[in-house]
Motif scaffolding. Structure first.
Motif, PDB file in Angstrom:
ATOM      1  N   ILE A   8       0.854  -1.187   0.000  1.00 52.03           N
ATOM      2  CA  ILE A   8       0.000   0.000   0.000  1.00 52.03           C
ATOM      3  C   ILE A   8       0.886   1.231   0.000  1.00 52.03           C
ATOM      4  N   CYS A   9       0.704   2.069  -1.006  1.00 55.88           N
ATOM      5  CA  CYS A   9       1.527   3.275  -1.062  1.00 55.88           C
ATOM      6  C   CYS A   9       1.037   4.263  -0.008  1.00 55.88           C
ATOM      7  N   VAL A  10       1.954   4.671   0.845  1.00 55.52           N
ATOM      8  CA  VAL A  10       1.577   5.693   1.820  1.00 55.52           C
ATOM      9  C   VAL A  10       2.328   6.996   1.553  1.00 55.52           C
ATOM     10  N   GLY A  11       2.710   7.170   0.295  1.00 52.28           N
ATOM     11  CA  GLY A  11       3.246   8.466  -0.122  1.00 52.28           C
ATOM     12  C   GLY A  11       2.163   9.515   0.072  1.00 52.28           C
ATOM     13  N   THR A  12       2.540  10.780   0.058  1.00 51.65           N
ATOM     14  CA  THR A  12       1.590  11.820   0.454  1.00 51.65           C
ATOM     15  C   THR A  12       0.335  11.864  -0.422  1.00 51.65           C
ATOM     16  N   THR A  13       0.509  11.784  -1.743  1.00 48.52           N
ATOM     17  CA  THR A  13      -0.671  11.869  -2.617  1.00 48.52           C
ATOM     18  C   THR A  13      -1.642  10.726  -2.339  1.00 48.52           C
ATOM     19  N   CYS A  14      -1.108   9.515  -2.286  1.00 49.34           N
ATOM     20  CA  CYS A  14      -1.979   8.365  -2.037  1.00 49.34           C
ATOM     21  C   CYS A  14      -2.620   8.457  -0.649  1.00 49.34           C
ATOM     22  N   PHE A  15      -1.843   8.904   0.314  1.00 45.29           N
ATOM     23  CA  PHE A  15      -2.345   9.016   1.685  1.00 45.29           C
ATOM     24  C   PHE A  15      -3.551   9.944   1.715  1.00 45.29           C
ATOM     25  N   ALA A  43       6.795   3.481   0.230  1.00 41.83           N
ATOM     26  CA  ALA A  43       6.963   4.913  -0.043  1.00 41.83           C
ATOM     27  C   ALA A  43       6.399   5.198  -1.430  1.00 41.83           C
ATOM     28  N   CYS A  44       6.247   6.481  -1.755  1.00 47.41           N
ATOM     29  CA  CYS A  44       5.680   6.877  -3.051  1.00 47.41           C
ATOM     30  C   CYS A  44       6.226   6.002  -4.178  1.00 47.41           C
ATOM     31  N   LEU A  45       5.300   5.372  -4.916  1.00 47.82           N
ATOM     32  CA  LEU A  45       5.699   4.453  -5.974  1.00 47.82           C
ATOM     33  C   LEU A  45       6.027   5.198  -7.265  1.00 47.82           C
ATOM     34  N   GLY A  46       5.828   6.499  -7.234  1.00 39.80           N
ATOM     35  CA  GLY A  46       6.106   7.302  -8.431  1.00 39.80           C
ATOM     36  C   GLY A  46       4.947   7.328  -9.418  1.00 39.80           C
ATOM     37  N   LEU A  47       3.920   6.537  -9.133  1.00 42.43           N
ATOM     38  CA  LEU A  47       2.806   6.447 -10.086  1.00 42.43           C
ATOM     39  C   LEU A  47       1.955   7.713 -10.092  1.00 42.43           C
ATOM     40  N   CYS A  48       1.925   8.423  -8.937  1.00 40.96           N
ATOM     41  CA  CYS A  48       1.086   9.604  -8.839  1.00 40.96           C
ATOM     42  C   CYS A  48       1.557  10.719  -9.764  1.00 40.96           C
ATOM     43  N   ARG A  49       2.794  10.620 -10.223  1.00 40.48           N
ATOM     44  CA  ARG A  49       3.319  11.675 -11.107  1.00 40.48           C
ATOM     45  C   ARG A  49       3.221  11.281 -12.563  1.00 40.48           C
ATOM     46  N   PRO A  57      -5.616   6.502  -4.706  1.00 46.45           N
ATOM     47  CA  PRO A  57      -4.442   5.809  -4.171  1.00 46.45           C
ATOM     48  C   PRO A  57      -4.024   4.587  -4.990  1.00 46.45           C
ATOM     49  N   PHE A  58      -2.712   4.319  -4.947  1.00 45.70           N
ATOM     50  CA  PHE A  58      -2.167   3.172  -5.660  1.00 45.70           C
ATOM     51  C   PHE A  58      -1.730   2.092  -4.684  1.00 45.70           C
ATOM     52  N   VAL A  59      -1.940   0.848  -5.115  1.00 51.00           N
ATOM     53  CA  VAL A  59      -1.319  -0.261  -4.393  1.00 51.00           C
ATOM     54  C   VAL A  59      -0.733  -1.175  -5.462  1.00 51.00           C
TER      55      VAL A  59
END
Ligand code: FES
Lengths: 82, 484
Positions: A8-15, A43-49, A57-59
């Motif tokens: 589970i991505c808990v980077g800021t965007t996904c969070f 950590a941020c998977l980079g997918l949000c960018r 959110p991404f998982v």
């Protein structure tokens, strides 16, 4: 038996977009899946960018990214992998 | 309170878009298109049709620009013009919540409903037990005459099929002080601002996302863009709102354009010291009860609904007020922004000369996302002030009590310290408001009362993004950490 890995991505965007609640995934898993899944945070998977990947959110389920993740969508994906 | 649902997701997605466009300098040109981008032709609608969805999105954007939707006089006025209004204003509004009528589903006000599980049975206990004879069986189904029904609920208790259910109006049910009601004449839901304590519970409760909060995000972004010294005063509840440490959050805030981060826990130390002094003075002065003063929704509740409690509320200022005062003393030109999970703080800030703006955790999260700042990816910077652990614990229920007890322990043993007999109210609802009245009359035990309007404390606030249980753990852990 090897387990399905859910990250589970808990980077800021996904969070912000809902991953904070997905952290409770374990509690919502159906009983038959409980011992077949391994859950970890990432950590941020980079997918949000990346425009190609849909919305946070991404998982990832066994490495396969899932956008707009919800508990139900994750469970479906896990079943696919089993 | 952070719960995964579509209304939250749409709102946050919209905020991120708005901030992204602002940052590019294109918000004025693009803002009117955002509702169309989010609900393009042939898209699935979440309400009756995409046209209504778009109308709702337009109003949401209006609220995000800080404009009350009820001020609309010209329906054809484009968002770009509201944006101009937002750019021009000097001070944000002090009324905070609005009901968005197009989004409101006008939930049925009759609280009891006969469902089709009713079998029109022979015994008919509902008709016999109704004290007002409001139930008749017509065509084999029980029917309630709402002109006679007094909402007593007897029928639900006696029906052997559980066929009669209670249907609440979620916003009315959530409001602790009955400030949100239906206007009989227009049949519209409205907020009575005389009664409203700005707690934000209706906003979280409404399943249609029809209660909007007026944002100050544009004002804050403008101040940052103008190169002002914008200081982020973060509420203790920030721990657990982002994956990342306080030092990393401080770094992320700097990257987003804030001059620096100051923990409101700094002010919480001062609040604690004042409250301890206040408590000892009161008790030595044959006082009976003192309550906390840090939760603005509680203080508003007292002012508007339980005035007899007012003499018992501590005179200590809130952590936000002490923090803002300190920042303005150190840097008189600073623009102070309180960042927290709270709606009521907007009200409090509008009456506090030292706090310029209020931003919610949700808005801060959206800002980070729009700026592509990942908190956990930031290097931790050293915090400017040392803060005592207990002050960081203010954000959870019982945290203030714990802080006060700890501060009392440090007082000199030869001092005459009265024993603290503490109680707490963890979340204000209708019942708790009644309890407050009893406390004020001295009918309940204890000499100290901590009141938090949100269940769980600030971590359970309406604009938090972190999951409450995990956020509580994170706050407690940090509060217990030995000082460095
Ligand atoms: S925050 Fe999850 S992919 Fe970037």
């Amino acid at each position: 038996m090897s387990k399905v890995h859910v990250k589970i991505c808990v980077g800021t965007t996904c969070f912000v977009m809902g991953a904070s609640e997905l952290q409770d995934l374990e509690k919502f898993l159906p009983d038959d899946l409980k011992d077949k899944v391994e859950i970890s945070g990432a950590a941020c998977l980079g997918l949000c960018r990346d425009e190609n990947y849909g919305e946070a959110p991404f998982v990832t389920v066994d490495g396969e990214p899932l956008s707009n993740a919800t508990v139900n969508a994750i469970v479906d994906k896990i079943r696919e992998k089993l | 309170m952070a719960t995964a649902n579509d209304a939250n997701k749409v709102r946050r997605g919209l905020l991120i878009k708005l901030i992204k466009e602002y940052r590019k300098g294109t918000l004025r040109e693009t803002i009117d298109r955002i509702p169309y981008q989010m609900r393009p032709k042939n898209d699935e609608s979440s309400r009756c049709c995409i046209y209504k969805d778009r109308a709702v999105l337009k109003y949401r954007l209006m609220a995000m620009l800080g404009i009350g939707v009820e001020t609309e006089t010209d329906e054809s006025k484009p968002l770009s013009e509201y944006y101009d209004d937002a750019e021009k204003r000097e001070k944000p509004d002090s009324d905070i919540l609005s009901v968005l009528d197009v989004a409101c589903s006008h939930c049925i006000t009759s609280r009891y409903l006969v469902t089709n599980a009713c079998r029109g049975c022979f015994a008919r206990p509902c008709t016999f037990n109704c004290p007002k004879n409001a139930i008749k069986v017509i065509d084999g189904q029980a029917r309630i005459d709402y002109n006679l029904c007094i909402d007593c609920g007897k029928c639900t208790q006696v029906c052997p099929f559980h066929a009669i259910i209670r249907v609440p109006v979620p916003c009315e049910e959530a409001c602790p002080v009955n400030a949100i009601r239906r206007d009989e004449k227009t049949d519209r839901q409205y907020i009575d601002f005389e009664a409203c304590t700005s707690c934000g519970k209706c906003m979280t409760a409404c399943p249609f996302g029809a209660i909007l909060e007026r944002s100050q995000i544009i004002d804050i972004l403008n101040a940052i863009k103008a190169g002002k010294d914008v200081v982020a005063m973060v509420a203790p509840a920030i721990v657990g709102q982002f994956a990342g440490s306080l030092g990393q959050i401080a770094s992320a805030l700097k990257k987003a354009g804030f001059a620096k981060m100051v923990e409101v826990a700094l002010g919480a130390e001062m609040t604690t010291e004042h409250e301890v002094k206040d408590f000892i003075d009161r008790m030595n002065d044959d006082g009976t009860l003192m309550t906390t003063s840090c939760c603005p929704a509680y203080v508003e509740t007292v002012k508007r609904h339980v005035p007899e409690m007012l003499p018992f509320v501590s005179g200590a200022k809130t952590p936000m007020q002490y923090t803002a005062e300190t920042v303005k003393q150190e840097t008189p030109n600073a623009i102070t922004v309180f960042i927290g999970p709270c709606v009521a703080k907007r009200k409090e800030a509008s009456e506090d000369n030292n706090t310029d703006y209020v931003m919610t955790f949700e808005e801060l999260g959206a800002m980070f996302a729009a700026y592509e700042i990942d908190v956990a990816g930031e290097p931790a910077i050293k915090l400017e002030h040392d803060v005592k652990g207990y002050a960081r614990g203010f954000a959870t229920s019982c945290g203030v009590s714990a802080a006060i007890l700890e501060e009392m322990k440090k007082l000199h043993p030869e001092m005459d310290i009265p024993e603290l007999k503490g109680n707490f109210i963890n979340g204000l609802d209708k019942k708790a408001v009644k309890q407050l009245k009893l406390y004020a009359q001295g009918k309940l035990p204890g000499n100290f009362l901590e009141v938090m309007a949100c269940e769980g404390g600030c971590v359970g606030g309406p604009c938090a993004i972190g999951q409450v249980r995990l956020a509580t753990q994170a706050v407690k852990k940090l509060a217990e950490e030995p000082p460095k």
